[in-house]
Design a protein around this motif. Structure first.
Motif, PDB file in Angstrom:
ATOM      1  N   SER A   1     -25.889 -12.722   6.171  1.00 48.56           N
ATOM      2  CA  SER A   1     -26.209 -11.544   5.374  1.00 48.56           C
ATOM      3  C   SER A   1     -24.916 -11.081   4.712  1.00 48.56           C
ATOM      4  CB  SER A   1     -26.789 -10.436   6.249  1.00 48.56           C
ATOM      5  OG  SER A   1     -27.211  -9.338   5.466  1.00 48.56           O
ATOM      6  N   TYR A   2     -25.008 -10.538   3.512  1.00 50.07           N
ATOM      7  CA  TYR A   2     -23.800 -10.125   2.798  1.00 50.07           C
ATOM      8  C   TYR A   2     -23.207  -8.859   3.392  1.00 50.07           C
ATOM      9  CZ  TYR A   2     -25.289 -13.501  -0.712  1.00 50.07           C
ATOM     10  OH  TYR A   2     -25.671 -14.647  -1.350  1.00 50.07           O
ATOM     11  N   ALA A   3     -21.869  -8.850   3.473  1.00 49.12           N
ATOM     12  CA  ALA A   3     -21.144  -7.701   4.000  1.00 49.12           C
ATOM     13  C   ALA A   3     -19.985  -7.371   3.064  1.00 49.12           C
ATOM     14  CB  ALA A   3     -20.623  -8.007   5.407  1.00 49.12           C
ATOM     15  N   VAL A   4     -19.545  -6.116   3.104  1.00 54.00           N
ATOM     16  CA  VAL A   4     -18.490  -5.646   2.207  1.00 54.00           C
ATOM     17  C   VAL A   4     -17.113  -6.011   2.759  1.00 54.00           C
ATOM     18  CG1 VAL A   4     -17.393  -3.588   1.231  1.00 54.00           C
ATOM     19  CG2 VAL A   4     -19.880  -3.744   1.345  1.00 54.00           C
ATOM     20  N   LYS A   5     -16.226  -6.435   1.862  1.00 48.44           N
ATOM     21  CA  LYS A   5     -14.813  -6.612   2.200  1.00 48.44           C
ATOM     22  C   LYS A   5     -14.159  -5.240   2.044  1.00 48.44           C
ATOM     23  CE  LYS A   5     -14.598 -11.355   0.371  1.00 48.44           C
ATOM     24  NZ  LYS A   5     -13.945 -12.251  -0.626  1.00 48.44           N
ATOM     25  N   TRP A   6     -14.005  -4.537   3.139  1.00 46.86           N
ATOM     26  CA  TRP A   6     -13.610  -3.135   3.084  1.00 46.86           C
ATOM     27  C   TRP A   6     -12.278  -2.892   2.393  1.00 46.86           C
ATOM     28  CZ3 TRP A   6     -16.075   1.364   4.299  1.00 46.86           C
ATOM     29  CH2 TRP A   6     -17.352   1.229   4.857  1.00 46.86           C
ATOM     30  N   GLY A   7     -11.342  -3.774   2.554  1.00 43.61           N
ATOM     31  CA  GLY A   7     -10.035  -3.551   1.947  1.00 43.61           C
ATOM     32  C   GLY A   7     -10.020  -3.685   0.442  1.00 43.61           C
TER      33      GLY A   7
END
Length: 266
Positions: A63-69
């Motif tokens: 599932s797609y997740a955000v690259k927080w940085g």
């Protein structure tokens, strides 16, 4: 006319050059590389395919997740909705198993009991038909994903706080959509109802939200649906509460002042 600073060099054959009045301190413009000229927005710079193990069917999926940085928090709206750029974090905050259909917001995905898993496997999985979720989904696709999370929460008999949390985000998504005020208000009302029941029956924090923060959300959503009396009552309590942070008190004062101005203008 001022004398050219290179005057006298004509005899060296540079007459054509020096008559252009060359700026000796001109700052050279940095030439853009071909790569910089051609660089455009690429969603892969901000999200990635993350592997998960479904706590219900025990299968592995992505599932797609955000690259927080890579993203930036620009602002926080009156009801604590965070605005990020260049992508909307809400679009990637729901995890959905492509095999059995179990779906939940990221904060609660792994927090499911054996009994709740049974509900999903017996009542939802037999009917589930997987739909691809693109890396750059439309707001309509995101809304459907959150509604699937809400259906899962209802089927597994989740606590009021979890369902209210999903309804809150659905309210924000309909605001993002911008052309469906009926559903925006509908989910705002459900958010108020759910969080009110949660405060009566559950221990805080609820999905990371402290009691006073939830009261503020109820007040903000009450203002949104036009129940200013309830909003003012809660905001006044927040402002005088020792449990409230100064930042939250400031938000409560600002929202209270806005409501008072509206009331005086009407």
């Amino acid at each position: 006319m001022a004398e050219n600073i290179f005057g006298g060099l004509e005899k060296f054959g540079f007459a054509d050059i020096i008559e252009k009045n060359i700026d000796i301190f001109q700052i050279a413009r940095k030439k853009e590389s071909l790569a910089e000229k051609e660089k455009v927005f690429d969603i892969n710079d901000y999200v990635y395919a993350k592997k998960y193990r479904c706590p219900v069917c025990m299968e592995t999926f992505e599932s797609y997740a955000v690259k927080w940085g890579k993203t930036r928090l620009n602002s926080i709206e009156f009801d604590l909705r965070p605005i990020y750029s260049p992508i909307n974090h809400l679009y990637y905050d729901v995890i959905s198993c492509s095999l059995c259909g179990y779906t939940a917001v990221s904060e609660t995905f792994d927090k499911i009991t054996n009994k709740q898993s049974e509900y999903i496997l017996t009542e939802l999985k037999p009917h589930y038909k997987h739909q691809e979720y693109p890396i750059e989904p439309s707001v309509e696709a995101v809304i459907d994903r959150y509604k699937l999370a809400l259906l899962n929460a209802t089927i597994k008999k989740a606590k009021h706080g979890e369902k209210a949390y999903i309804c809150m985000k659905l309210t924000w998504l309909y605001r993002t959509k911008g052309d469906d005020p009926i559903n925006e208000k509908k989910f705002a009302i459900l958010t108020i109802k759910g969080f009110t029941h949660a405060l009566e029956e559950e221990h805080t924090p609820i999905i990371g939200l402290e009691e006073v923060t939830i009261f503020y959300i109820i007040a903000a959503f009450s203002k949104f649906i036009g129940n200013n009396k309830n909003a003012l009552k809660i905001l006044s309590a927040i402002i005088t509460s020792r449990k409230s942070s100064e930042r939250l008190k400031d938000r409560a004062r600002d929202l209270k002042d806005e409501i008072v101005k509206q009331n005086n203008a009407s």
